[in-house]
Design a protein around this motif. Sequence first.
Motif, PDB file in Angstrom:
ATOM      1  N   SER A  83      86.909  -8.215  16.583  1.00  0.00           N
ATOM      2  CA  SER A  83      86.450  -8.217  17.971  1.00  0.00           C
ATOM      3  C   SER A  83      86.429  -9.650  18.493  1.00  0.00           C
ATOM      4  O   SER A  83      86.208 -10.594  17.732  1.00  0.00           O
ATOM      5  N   GLU A  84      86.655  -9.793  19.793  1.00  0.00           N
ATOM      6  CA  GLU A  84      86.533 -11.098  20.442  1.00  0.00           C
ATOM      7  C   GLU A  84      85.377 -11.105  21.434  1.00  0.00           C
ATOM      8  O   GLU A  84      85.224 -12.054  22.203  1.00  0.00           O
ATOM      9  N   ASN A  85      84.583 -10.058  21.406  1.00  0.00           N
ATOM     10  CA  ASN A  85      83.424  -9.955  22.292  1.00  0.00           C
ATOM     11  C   ASN A  85      82.172 -10.253  21.480  1.00  0.00           C
ATOM     12  O   ASN A  85      81.762  -9.458  20.634  1.00  0.00           O
ATOM     13  N   GLN A  86      81.568 -11.404  21.718  1.00  0.00           N
ATOM     14  CA  GLN A  86      80.442 -11.813  20.885  1.00  0.00           C
ATOM     15  C   GLN A  86      79.197 -10.968  21.130  1.00  0.00           C
ATOM     16  O   GLN A  86      78.426 -10.702  20.198  1.00  0.00           O
ATOM     17  N   GLU A  87      78.985 -10.528  22.369  1.00  0.00           N
ATOM     18  CA  GLU A  87      77.811  -9.695  22.647  1.00  0.00           C
ATOM     19  C   GLU A  87      77.922  -8.347  21.942  1.00  0.00           C
ATOM     20  O   GLU A  87      76.962  -7.872  21.323  1.00  0.00           O
ATOM     21  N   THR A  88      79.095  -7.735  22.036  1.00  0.00           N
ATOM     22  CA  THR A  88      79.302  -6.452  21.363  1.00  0.00           C
ATOM     23  C   THR A  88      79.165  -6.604  19.854  1.00  0.00           C
ATOM     24  O   THR A  88      78.529  -5.778  19.188  1.00  0.00           O
ATOM     25  N   SER A  89      79.737  -7.662  19.314  1.00  0.00           N
ATOM     26  CA  SER A  89      79.665  -7.901  17.872  1.00  0.00           C
ATOM     27  C   SER A  89      78.226  -8.102  17.423  1.00  0.00           C
ATOM     28  O   SER A  89      77.798  -7.569  16.390  1.00  0.00           O
ATOM     29  N   TYR A  90      77.475  -8.856  18.202  1.00  0.00           N
ATOM     30  CA  TYR A  90      76.070  -9.092  17.863  1.00  0.00           C
ATOM     31  C   TYR A  90      75.275  -7.790  17.921  1.00  0.00           C
ATOM     32  O   TYR A  90      74.463  -7.498  17.032  1.00  0.00           O
ATOM     33  N   ASN A  91      75.507  -6.991  18.957  1.00  0.00           N
ATOM     34  CA  ASN A  91      74.779  -5.726  19.086  1.00  0.00           C
ATOM     35  C   ASN A  91      75.126  -4.758  17.959  1.00  0.00           C
ATOM     36  O   ASN A  91      74.257  -4.039  17.454  1.00  0.00           O
ATOM     37  N   LEU A  92      76.395  -4.737  17.556  1.00  0.00           N
ATOM     38  CA  LEU A  92      76.786  -3.888  16.431  1.00  0.00           C
ATOM     39  C   LEU A  92      76.087  -4.334  15.150  1.00  0.00           C
ATOM     40  O   LEU A  92      75.629  -3.508  14.353  1.00  0.00           O
ATOM     41  N   ALA A  93      76.009  -5.636  14.955  1.00  0.00           N
ATOM     42  CA  ALA A  93      75.335  -6.167  13.768  1.00  0.00           C
ATOM     43  C   ALA A  93      73.847  -5.827  13.791  1.00  0.00           C
ATOM     44  O   ALA A  93      73.256  -5.463  12.768  1.00  0.00           O
ATOM     45  N   LEU A  94      73.244  -5.933  14.962  1.00  0.00           N
ATOM     46  CA  LEU A  94      71.821  -5.621  15.092  1.00  0.00           C
ATOM     47  C   LEU A  94      71.560  -4.144  14.809  1.00  0.00           C
ATOM     48  O   LEU A  94      70.564  -3.783  14.154  1.00  0.00           O
ATOM     49  N   ILE A  95      72.456  -3.294  15.272  1.00  0.00           N
ATOM     50  CA  ILE A  95      72.330  -1.858  14.991  1.00  0.00           C
ATOM     51  C   ILE A  95      72.420  -1.599  13.492  1.00  0.00           C
ATOM     52  O   ILE A  95      71.693  -0.767  12.940  1.00  0.00           O
ATOM     53  N   ARG A  96      73.306  -2.334  12.818  1.00  0.00           N
ATOM     54  CA  ARG A  96      73.426  -2.185  11.368  1.00  0.00           C
ATOM     55  C   ARG A  96      72.118  -2.550  10.675  1.00  0.00           C
ATOM     56  O   ARG A  96      71.693  -1.884   9.729  1.00  0.00           O
ATOM     57  N   ILE A  97      71.471  -3.610  11.136  1.00  0.00           N
ATOM     58  CA  ILE A  97      70.191  -4.018  10.558  1.00  0.00           C
ATOM     59  C   ILE A  97      69.139  -2.940  10.778  1.00  0.00           C
ATOM     60  O   ILE A  97      68.298  -2.680   9.912  1.00  0.00           O
ATOM     61  N   CYS A  98      69.193  -2.292  11.928  1.00  0.00           N
ATOM     62  CA  CYS A  98      68.198  -1.268  12.272  1.00  0.00           C
ATOM     63  C   CYS A  98      68.500   0.092  11.640  1.00  0.00           C
ATOM     64  O   CYS A  98      67.702   1.027  11.785  1.00  0.00           O
ATOM     65  N   THR A  99      69.632   0.214  10.964  1.00  0.00           N
ATOM     66  CA  THR A  99      69.993   1.522  10.400  1.00  0.00           C
ATOM     67  C   THR A  99      70.281   1.439   8.906  1.00  0.00           C
ATOM     68  O   THR A  99      69.424   1.752   8.081  1.00  0.00           O
TER      69      THR A  99
END
Length: 353
Positions: A83-99
């Motif tokens: 991905s080249e979208n840092q906001e999307t990448s960060y949100n995906l990573a945060l979701i991984r932490i929460c799941t």
Amino acid sequence: MSNEDFLENEDNLFVQKRVPHDDLHELVKYGDHPIYQGLKDDQSKAWIKKSLFEKLDYQTKLNCVKEEAMVIALERYLIPMISENQETSYNLALIRICTTLTKGWFRQFAIDNYPQLINLDKDLLSIARNVIEKFPIKRKKPVLLTHDPETRVIFDSIRPYTEILSFFDKLEYDPDDFDITGIKITSPVNGNISVTAIITTLCKYNFSCNPSASWSASVIILPSKEMEIFLRNYKSSKYELISDLTTKYIFSLRIKANTSGTSWGVGEDIWKPIYVEAKSADDVASILEIPGLTGDLLFKYVLDFLNPTLARNGETPLKHWVNELKSEGAIPIKPEQHLWYHAWNYELKSLFM
């Protein structure tokens, strides 16, 4: 066995590394040191202590979670250029932490404070570009397989009579990483005779709090008529079909691994013992009535033509095992052969020792 025992410059499982995980923490830290470092009694372990975390002020707790999310975003999405979208990448990573990536009290804190964590306040894209520029991934040199003149003559005589099978693309089976390839070899001596070779590979992985993975592979070589009857009369699911086919193996391989950390590349990647089974291919080779074609050469030819491999660095322990056998003189260093051939040939010879 830990892959650190024998793995130095290889890529980690599932994460193509340019820089170590902990070094990425240094690039996104909020203070002089990454926050997690002050939350461990043992820096070699992945776990942080809840009692030390509870002593932090609220903003530092948030920053601790955000640092981990930013590292995951860099490691799994931005640096691999998924991905080249840092906001999307960060949100995906945060979701991984929460799941699935963390568990217990740390995950619960992230869930409870998710609204306060979703705003990205660092330029991850610039960090990713700098890492990509400064630490290019080294391309692995392809292994060039060499064959003696007699073998090349036999291979060259078979190749025009080899047909790639494509009907396997229609199988209704789509697990994590599954591949099936096949060829049909018609006898140059008798056009009514042929054999079918099928290679299956499967990688099943789990990205939960304690990640694990397993790999399996099989090489099946049967008379084509026997294969056609088997496929025509099969009434069960496609998955069961493949499972039953693999029981007719000439070569079978199983590998397992798990990690001591909460993510691949964070803790140690622990490899389980390799399981290899081998059977002679002499009987099926003799069906083709090709002078000089042994089961050994037929197996080599199938591997040479289809060139199978395990996904996601699954062959790492197999390479280590084969290299050990070479160093002991149990396997010849030259000529270079397909990795699976070395394992098959060694196991086959062991049956008669």
